[in-house]
Design a protein around this motif. Sequence first.
Motif, mmCIF file in Angstrom:
data_model
loop_
_atom_site.group_PDB
_atom_site.id
_atom_site.type_symbol
_atom_site.label_atom_id
_atom_site.label_comp_id
_atom_site.label_asym_id
_atom_site.label_seq_id
_atom_site.Cartn_x
_atom_site.Cartn_y
_atom_site.Cartn_z
ATOM 1 N N ARG A 117 0.842 -1.187 0.000
ATOM 2 C CA ARG A 117 0.000 0.000 0.000
ATOM 3 C C ARG A 117 0.878 1.238 0.000
ATOM 4 N NH1 ARG A 117 -5.281 -1.330 1.986
ATOM 5 N NH2 ARG A 117 -5.598 0.896 2.251
ATOM 6 N N SER A 118 0.289 2.364 -0.365
ATOM 7 C CA SER A 118 1.072 3.592 -0.320
ATOM 8 C C SER A 118 1.327 3.963 1.143
ATOM 9 C CB SER A 118 0.346 4.717 -1.050
ATOM 10 O OG SER A 118 -0.858 4.982 -0.409
ATOM 11 N N ASN A 119 2.462 4.593 1.367
ATOM 12 C CA ASN A 119 2.846 5.090 2.693
ATOM 13 C C ASN A 119 3.336 4.038 3.694
ATOM 14 O OD1 ASN A 119 3.168 7.714 3.786
ATOM 15 N ND2 ASN A 119 1.633 7.198 5.341
ATOM 16 N N VAL A 120 3.543 2.813 3.225
ATOM 17 C CA VAL A 120 4.044 1.787 4.151
ATOM 18 C C VAL A 120 5.564 1.876 4.343
ATOM 19 C CG1 VAL A 120 2.168 0.128 3.748
ATOM 20 C CG2 VAL A 120 4.219 0.057 2.291
ATOM 21 N N GLY A 121 6.210 2.657 3.461
ATOM 22 C CA GLY A 121 7.657 2.826 3.581
ATOM 23 C C GLY A 121 8.438 2.112 2.491
ATOM 24 N N LYS A 122 7.798 1.883 1.343
ATOM 25 C CA LYS A 122 8.481 1.180 0.250
ATOM 26 C C LYS A 122 9.682 1.971 -0.277
ATOM 27 C CE LYS A 122 5.211 0.234 -2.613
ATOM 28 N NZ LYS A 122 5.930 0.301 -3.880
ATOM 29 N N SER A 123 9.503 3.262 -0.438
ATOM 30 C CA SER A 123 10.606 4.086 -0.959
ATOM 31 C C SER A 123 11.759 4.128 0.029
ATOM 32 C CB SER A 123 10.144 5.517 -1.226
ATOM 33 O OG SER A 123 8.943 5.517 -1.931
ATOM 34 N N THR A 124 11.417 4.252 1.299
ATOM 35 C CA THR A 124 12.445 4.277 2.341
ATOM 36 C C THR A 124 13.207 2.947 2.341
ATOM 37 O OG1 THR A 124 10.963 5.666 3.654
ATOM 38 C CG2 THR A 124 12.834 4.689 4.811
ATOM 39 N N SER B 90 12.684 -2.129 10.371
ATOM 40 C CA SER B 90 12.445 -0.691 10.437
ATOM 41 C C SER B 90 13.324 -0.055 9.372
ATOM 42 C CB SER B 90 12.781 -0.139 11.824
ATOM 43 O OG SER B 90 12.737 1.271 11.782
ATOM 44 N N ALA B 91 12.722 0.233 8.234
ATOM 45 C CA ALA B 91 13.484 0.782 7.101
ATOM 46 C C ALA B 91 14.121 2.108 7.481
ATOM 47 C CB ALA B 91 12.565 0.952 5.891
ATOM 48 N N LYS B 92 13.381 2.889 8.236
ATOM 49 C CA LYS B 92 13.859 4.223 8.612
ATOM 50 C C LYS B 92 15.103 4.145 9.478
ATOM 51 C CE LYS B 92 11.742 8.534 10.139
ATOM 52 N NZ LYS B 92 10.455 9.064 10.643
ATOM 53 N N ASP C 67 9.655 -0.040 14.736
ATOM 54 C CA ASP C 67 10.080 0.896 15.799
ATOM 55 C C ASP C 67 8.889 1.582 16.464
ATOM 56 O OD1 ASP C 67 10.091 3.861 14.188
ATOM 57 O OD2 ASP C 67 10.320 2.080 12.938
ATOM 58 N N LYS C 68 7.726 1.552 15.802
ATOM 59 C CA LYS C 68 6.532 2.189 16.371
ATOM 60 C C LYS C 68 5.595 1.188 17.065
ATOM 61 C CE LYS C 68 4.803 4.706 12.867
ATOM 62 N NZ LYS C 68 3.972 5.784 12.300
ATOM 63 N N ASN D 60 7.119 -3.465 8.275
ATOM 64 C CA ASN D 60 7.923 -2.263 8.494
ATOM 65 C C ASN D 60 7.400 -1.424 9.660
ATOM 66 O OD1 ASN D 60 10.020 -0.466 7.840
ATOM 67 N ND2 ASN D 60 8.679 0.759 6.516
ATOM 68 N N LYS D 61 8.176 -0.435 10.032
ATOM 69 C CA LYS D 61 7.844 0.525 11.107
ATOM 70 C C LYS D 61 7.724 -0.175 12.452
ATOM 71 C CE LYS D 61 5.492 3.558 7.780
ATOM 72 N NZ LYS D 61 4.551 4.671 7.577
HETATM 73 P P1 GDP Z 1 5.882 4.637 0.407
HETATM 74 O O1 GDP Z 1 4.693 5.479 0.032
HETATM 75 O O2 GDP Z 1 5.481 3.235 0.699
HETATM 76 O O3 GDP Z 1 7.003 4.713 -0.584
HETATM 77 O O4 GDP Z 1 6.395 5.200 1.814
HETATM 78 P P2 GDP Z 1 7.638 6.154 2.169
HETATM 79 O O5 GDP Z 1 8.925 5.450 2.050
HETATM 80 O O6 GDP Z 1 7.474 7.438 1.434
HETATM 81 O O7 GDP Z 1 7.345 6.375 3.739
HETATM 82 C C1 GDP Z 1 6.114 6.889 4.214
HETATM 83 C C2 GDP Z 1 6.335 7.504 5.580
HETATM 84 O O8 GDP Z 1 6.665 6.485 6.517
HETATM 85 C C3 GDP Z 1 7.486 8.505 5.612
HETATM 86 O O9 GDP Z 1 7.125 9.557 6.483
HETATM 87 C C4 GDP Z 1 8.637 7.687 6.170
HETATM 88 O O10 GDP Z 1 9.588 8.475 6.833
HETATM 89 C C5 GDP Z 1 7.908 6.780 7.155
HETATM 90 N N1 GDP Z 1 8.636 5.523 7.397
HETATM 91 C C6 GDP Z 1 9.173 4.680 6.482
HETATM 92 N N2 GDP Z 1 9.772 3.645 7.092
HETATM 93 C C7 GDP Z 1 9.609 3.817 8.419
HETATM 94 C C8 GDP Z 1 10.009 3.076 9.583
HETATM 95 O O11 GDP Z 1 10.657 2.028 9.529
HETATM 96 N N3 GDP Z 1 9.633 3.594 10.796
HETATM 97 C C9 GDP Z 1 8.933 4.750 10.917
HETATM 98 N N4 GDP Z 1 8.634 5.155 12.143
HETATM 99 N N5 GDP Z 1 8.550 5.475 9.846
HETATM 100 C C10 GDP Z 1 8.885 5.018 8.618
#
Ligand code: GDP
Length: 193
Positions: free
Chosen positions: A9-16, A168-170, A135-136, A132-133
């Motif tokens: 889904r969008s915003n799950v952190g794929k780009s990160t 945790s990609a971040k 850490d939260k 992912n995430k």
């Molecule tokens: P995409 O839409 O799937 O490509 O998602 P993005 O990579 O743009 O990330 C969406 C949001 O989630 C951004 O604000 C990222 O900083 C945040 N994010 C991505 N990975 C993590 C993670 O491992 N932990 C946390 N807390 N936030 C993350």
Amino acid sequence: DSEIVLVGRSNVGKSTLMREITGHSVDTGQKPGVTRKPNHFDWAGPDFMVTDLPGFGFMNGVPEDVREQIKTDVVRYVEANADKILVGILVLDGKAAVDIIDRHSGPDEIPHDVELFHFLRDVDVEPVVAVNKMDKVDDEEERLNDICDRLGLYPPWQQWQETIAPISAKRGTVDALDEAVRHHLHEAGRDDL
Ligand code: GDP
């Protein structure tokens, strides 16, 4: 079989995650629905390609029919390339996934994430779920067991370490995903990579 796809889904952190595992920054500013060109993967080894497919599901300001089309395009891409794709990484937001899945579960509704997971298996692409995430997430064990349950994998999650990878990609904590993917490369006899 020289390709790995990233879906979610969008915003799950794929780009990160892409940035973390490939070391390359990916274009996150693309218009929703536009398929990105495959990005070369230098994580699992040379000659391996990772394809980052567009995020689907809810996106602010994107109408329902466009969202559906994006998901259809993702499914078609995987179907058309299934012979070449060794692993499909389904990225979930560990903080939100269970609530989203439960909200979209019903007699006439299968949540996108659950559908995609089973679809990958149906087309013989090994699914690896990157949760992912983390850490939260407070109770990690409980959350991972709930995700297994929603995907039809019998808990405890530790039995599925080649399928369920908490990350945790971040924070750059992606070892579990690395190991899960390498497990499948090994199974496929691609140890050269
Ligand atoms: P995409 O839409 O799937 O490509 O998602 P993005 O990579 O743009 O990330 C969406 C949001 O989630 C951004 O604000 C990222 O900083 C945040 N994010 C991505 N990975 C993590 C993670 O491992 N932990 C946390 N807390 N936030 C993350």
